[in-house]
Design a protein around this motif. Structure first.
Motif, PDB file in Angstrom:
ATOM      1  N   PRO A  85       0.800  -1.235   0.000  1.00 15.34           N
ATOM      2  CA  PRO A  85       0.000   0.000   0.000  1.00 15.34           C
ATOM      3  C   PRO A  85       0.833   1.287   0.000  1.00 15.34           C
ATOM      4  CG  PRO A  85      -0.990  -1.608   1.461  1.00 15.34           C
ATOM      5  CD  PRO A  85       0.333  -2.186   1.003  1.00 15.34           C
ATOM      6  N   ALA A  86       1.868   1.347   0.807  1.00 13.56           N
ATOM      7  CA  ALA A  86       2.689   2.568   0.866  1.00 13.56           C
ATOM      8  C   ALA A  86       3.359   2.839  -0.480  1.00 13.56           C
ATOM      9  CB  ALA A  86       3.733   2.454   1.969  1.00 13.56           C
ATOM     10  N   ASP A  87       3.811   1.783  -1.152  1.00 17.02           N
ATOM     11  CA  ASP A  87       4.434   1.947  -2.469  1.00 17.02           C
ATOM     12  C   ASP A  87       3.407   2.383  -3.514  1.00 17.02           C
ATOM     13  OD1 ASP A  87       6.865   1.185  -1.365  1.00 17.02           O
ATOM     14  OD2 ASP A  87       6.645  -0.912  -1.964  1.00 17.02           O
ATOM     15  N   ALA A  88       2.191   1.846  -3.413  1.00 17.14           N
ATOM     16  CA  ALA A  88       1.123   2.232  -4.341  1.00 17.14           C
ATOM     17  C   ALA A  88       0.772   3.710  -4.166  1.00 17.14           C
ATOM     18  CB  ALA A  88      -0.100   1.349  -4.133  1.00 17.14           C
ATOM     19  N   GLU A  89       0.737   4.169  -2.922  1.00 12.76           N
ATOM     20  CA  GLU A  89       0.445   5.584  -2.664  1.00 12.76           C
ATOM     21  C   GLU A  89       1.526   6.472  -3.271  1.00 12.76           C
ATOM     22  OE1 GLU A  89      -2.121   5.406   1.485  1.00 12.76           O
ATOM     23  OE2 GLU A  89      -0.008   5.972   1.592  1.00 12.76           O
ATOM     24  N   LYS A  90       2.765   6.090  -3.069  1.00 10.17           N
ATOM     25  CA  LYS A  90       3.895   6.873  -3.584  1.00 10.17           C
ATOM     26  C   LYS A  90       3.867   6.922  -5.121  1.00 10.17           C
ATOM     27  CE  LYS A  90       7.554   6.074  -1.266  1.00 10.17           C
ATOM     28  NZ  LYS A  90       8.771   5.442  -0.722  1.00 10.17           N
ATOM     29  N   LEU A  91       3.575   5.794  -5.746  1.00  9.09           N
ATOM     30  CA  LEU A  91       3.576   5.695  -7.196  1.00  9.09           C
ATOM     31  C   LEU A  91       2.420   6.461  -7.836  1.00  9.09           C
ATOM     32  CD1 LEU A  91       4.856   4.314  -9.732  1.00  9.09           C
ATOM     33  CD2 LEU A  91       3.194   2.481  -9.384  1.00  9.09           C
ATOM     34  N   THR A  92       1.230   6.359  -7.234  1.00  8.25           N
ATOM     35  CA  THR A  92       0.040   6.943  -7.862  1.00  8.25           C
ATOM     36  C   THR A  92      -0.234   8.385  -7.459  1.00  8.25           C
ATOM     37  OG1 THR A  92      -1.456   6.187  -6.110  1.00  8.25           O
ATOM     38  CG2 THR A  92      -1.064   4.674  -7.969  1.00  8.25           C
ATOM     39  N   GLY A  93       0.219   8.775  -6.269  1.00  8.29           N
ATOM     40  CA  GLY A  93      -0.096  10.104  -5.779  1.00  8.29           C
ATOM     41  C   GLY A  93      -1.422  10.159  -5.040  1.00  8.29           C
ATOM     42  N   TYR A  94      -2.051   9.016  -4.848  1.00  4.76           N
ATOM     43  CA  TYR A  94      -3.326   8.927  -4.135  1.00  4.76           C
ATOM     44  C   TYR A  94      -3.161   8.100  -2.866  1.00  4.76           C
ATOM     45  CZ  TYR A  94      -5.683  10.419  -8.492  1.00  4.76           C
ATOM     46  OH  TYR A  94      -6.102  11.103  -9.604  1.00  4.76           O
ATOM     47  N   LYS A  95      -4.042   8.320  -1.899  1.00  3.55           N
ATOM     48  CA  LYS A  95      -4.053   7.548  -0.657  1.00  3.55           C
ATOM     49  C   LYS A  95      -4.853   6.264  -0.853  1.00  3.55           C
ATOM     50  CE  LYS A  95      -2.049  10.291   2.407  1.00  3.55           C
ATOM     51  NZ  LYS A  95      -0.679   9.940   2.652  1.00  3.55           N
ATOM     52  N   VAL A  96      -4.452   5.189  -0.188  1.00  3.49           N
ATOM     53  CA  VAL A  96      -5.200   3.939  -0.224  1.00  3.49           C
ATOM     54  C   VAL A  96      -6.640   4.230   0.196  1.00  3.49           C
ATOM     55  CG1 VAL A  96      -5.481   1.702   0.930  1.00  3.49           C
ATOM     56  CG2 VAL A  96      -3.236   2.421   0.129  1.00  3.49           C
ATOM     57  N   GLY A  97      -7.575   3.638  -0.511  1.00  2.00           N
ATOM     58  CA  GLY A  97      -8.987   3.919  -0.278  1.00  2.00           C
ATOM     59  C   GLY A  97      -9.484   5.025  -1.182  1.00  2.00           C
ATOM     60  N   GLY A  98      -8.555   5.693  -1.850  1.00  4.30           N
ATOM     61  CA  GLY A  98      -8.895   6.757  -2.789  1.00  4.30           C
ATOM     62  C   GLY A  98      -8.021   6.696  -4.031  1.00  4.30           C
ATOM     63  N   ILE A  99      -7.377   5.542  -4.251  1.00  5.90           N
ATOM     64  CA  ILE A  99      -6.522   5.411  -5.442  1.00  5.90           C
ATOM     65  C   ILE A  99      -7.416   5.281  -6.667  1.00  5.90           C
ATOM     66  CG2 ILE A  99      -4.838   3.979  -6.661  1.00  5.90           C
ATOM     67  CD1 ILE A  99      -3.559   3.320  -3.988  1.00  5.90           C
ATOM     68  N   SER A 100      -7.338   6.267  -7.507  1.00  9.87           N
ATOM     69  CA  SER A 100      -8.135   6.283  -8.732  1.00  9.87           C
ATOM     70  C   SER A 100      -7.303   5.704  -9.876  1.00  9.87           C
ATOM     71  CB  SER A 100      -8.538   7.717  -9.076  1.00  9.87           C
ATOM     72  OG  SER A 100      -9.278   7.742 -10.278  1.00  9.87           O
ATOM     73  N   PRO A 101      -7.961   5.051 -10.833  1.00 10.72           N
ATOM     74  CA  PRO A 101      -7.232   4.611 -12.019  1.00 10.72           C
ATOM     75  C   PRO A 101      -6.980   5.767 -12.985  1.00 10.72           C
ATOM     76  CG  PRO A 101      -9.535   4.004 -12.213  1.00 10.72           C
ATOM     77  CD  PRO A 101      -9.355   4.612 -10.843  1.00 10.72           C
ATOM     78  N   LEU A 102      -7.496   6.938 -12.659  1.00  8.01           N
ATOM     79  CA  LEU A 102      -7.404   8.118 -13.521  1.00  8.01           C
ATOM     80  C   LEU A 102      -6.366   9.098 -12.998  1.00  8.01           C
ATOM     81  CD1 LEU A 102     -11.257   8.609 -13.622  1.00  8.01           C
ATOM     82  CD2 LEU A 102      -9.865   7.747 -15.522  1.00  8.01           C
ATOM     83  N   ILE A 122     -19.918   2.301 -14.609  1.00  4.71           N
ATOM     84  CA  ILE A 122     -19.281   1.667 -13.458  1.00  4.71           C
ATOM     85  C   ILE A 122     -18.752   2.780 -12.564  1.00  4.71           C
ATOM     86  CG2 ILE A 122     -18.670  -0.481 -14.634  1.00  4.71           C
ATOM     87  CD1 ILE A 122     -15.730   0.666 -14.759  1.00  4.71           C
ATOM     88  N   LEU A 123     -18.542   2.456 -11.305  1.00  5.77           N
ATOM     89  CA  LEU A 123     -17.968   3.427 -10.386  1.00  5.77           C
ATOM     90  C   LEU A 123     -16.537   3.041 -10.066  1.00  5.77           C
ATOM     91  CD1 LEU A 123     -21.049   3.934 -10.078  1.00  5.77           C
ATOM     92  CD2 LEU A 123     -20.546   4.640  -7.752  1.00  5.77           C
ATOM     93  N   VAL A 124     -15.650   4.029 -10.128  1.00  8.25           N
ATOM     94  CA  VAL A 124     -14.256   3.873  -9.716  1.00  8.25           C
ATOM     95  C   VAL A 124     -13.952   5.014  -8.758  1.00  8.25           C
ATOM     96  CG1 VAL A 124     -13.546   2.718 -11.859  1.00  8.25           C
ATOM     97  CG2 VAL A 124     -13.341   5.205 -11.684  1.00  8.25           C
ATOM     98  N   SER A 125     -12.836   4.940  -8.088  1.00  5.01           N
ATOM     99  CA  SER A 125     -12.483   6.002  -7.152  1.00  5.01           C
ATOM    100  C   SER A 125     -12.296   7.325  -7.888  1.00  5.01           C
ATOM    101  CB  SER A 125     -11.198   5.657  -6.400  1.00  5.01           C
ATOM    102  OG  SER A 125     -10.814   6.765  -5.601  1.00  5.01           O
ATOM    103  N   GLY A 126     -12.830   8.374  -7.290  1.00  4.66           N
ATOM    104  CA  GLY A 126     -12.673   9.706  -7.852  1.00  4.66           C
ATOM    105  C   GLY A 126     -11.392  10.401  -7.406  1.00  4.66           C
ATOM    106  N   GLY A 127     -10.563   9.701  -6.630  1.00  5.90           N
ATOM    107  CA  GLY A 127      -9.276  10.264  -6.255  1.00  5.90           C
ATOM    108  C   GLY A 127      -9.142  10.630  -4.794  1.00  5.90           C
ATOM    109  N   LYS A 128     -10.168  10.352  -4.009  1.00  6.00           N
ATOM    110  CA  LYS A 128     -10.058  10.524  -2.558  1.00  6.00           C
ATOM    111  C   LYS A 128     -11.120   9.660  -1.897  1.00  6.00           C
ATOM    112  CE  LYS A 128     -12.943  14.662  -2.178  1.00  6.00           C
ATOM    113  NZ  LYS A 128     -12.976  16.059  -1.756  1.00  6.00           N
TER     114      LYS A 128
END
Length: 156
Positions: A85-102, A122-128
């Motif tokens: 999770p911490a690496d995903a946050e760093k890579l995407t710029g989003y927090k876990v639970g708000g990681i958007s594919p956009l 479909i619903l995806v995360s809006g970034g937060k």
């Protein structure tokens, strides 16, 4: 506004915002679906996997899991594993639970589970946390070049 919403606006891609109260600490996709009164199969979660230095985005229904073998096959990688999770946050710029594919910090190959194609939205995360965005899976495939493949599997 989040980078995800700004991207949709910039590309003139139709979307609907779905804000909801978020007090979850895990299983954010299930929480979003429950809060919004929508089926788990229509609310998708964004996962980040990788092999060596190549990261990929997997978008699967909140009702299930990602089949890593199928994700590797869809992306042409030998195999993939889930990113911490911490690496995903760093890579995407989003927090876990708000990681958007956009609009992630770095453009990554993105694979959408083929079950999404049965829906007009479909619903995806809006970034937060607490914000989902409704989009057409067909538009995402066409306009954002998402690969559609059978990467989801039911939760055991």
């Amino acid at each position: 506004m989040t980078p995800a919403i700004n991207l949709l606006k910039q590309l003139n891609i139709p979307y609907t915002l779905y804000p909801y109260p978020c007090d979850a600490h895990d299983d954010f996709g299930k929480h979003a679906a429950t809060q919004l009164g929508l089926p788990l199969t229509q609310v998708f979660k964004t996962l980040i996997a990788y092999h060596d230095k190549q990261a990929v985005v997997a978008i699967v229904p909140s009702s299930g899991l990602c089949n890593l073998k199928q994700l590797a096959k869809a992306t042409g990688l030998k195999k993939v594993e889930m990113m911490k999770p911490a690496d995903a946050e760093k890579l995407t710029g989003y927090k876990v639970g708000g990681i958007s594919p956009l609009a992630q910090k770095k453009g990554l190959p993105t694979v959408l589970d083929d079950s999404a194609m049965q829906f007009t939205e479909i619903l995806v995360s809006g970034g937060k946390r607490g914000l989902s965005v409704g989009v057409s899976p067909h538009a995402m495939e066409r306009l954002l070049k998402w690969v559609v493949a059978p990467i989801g599997e039911p939760h055991p």
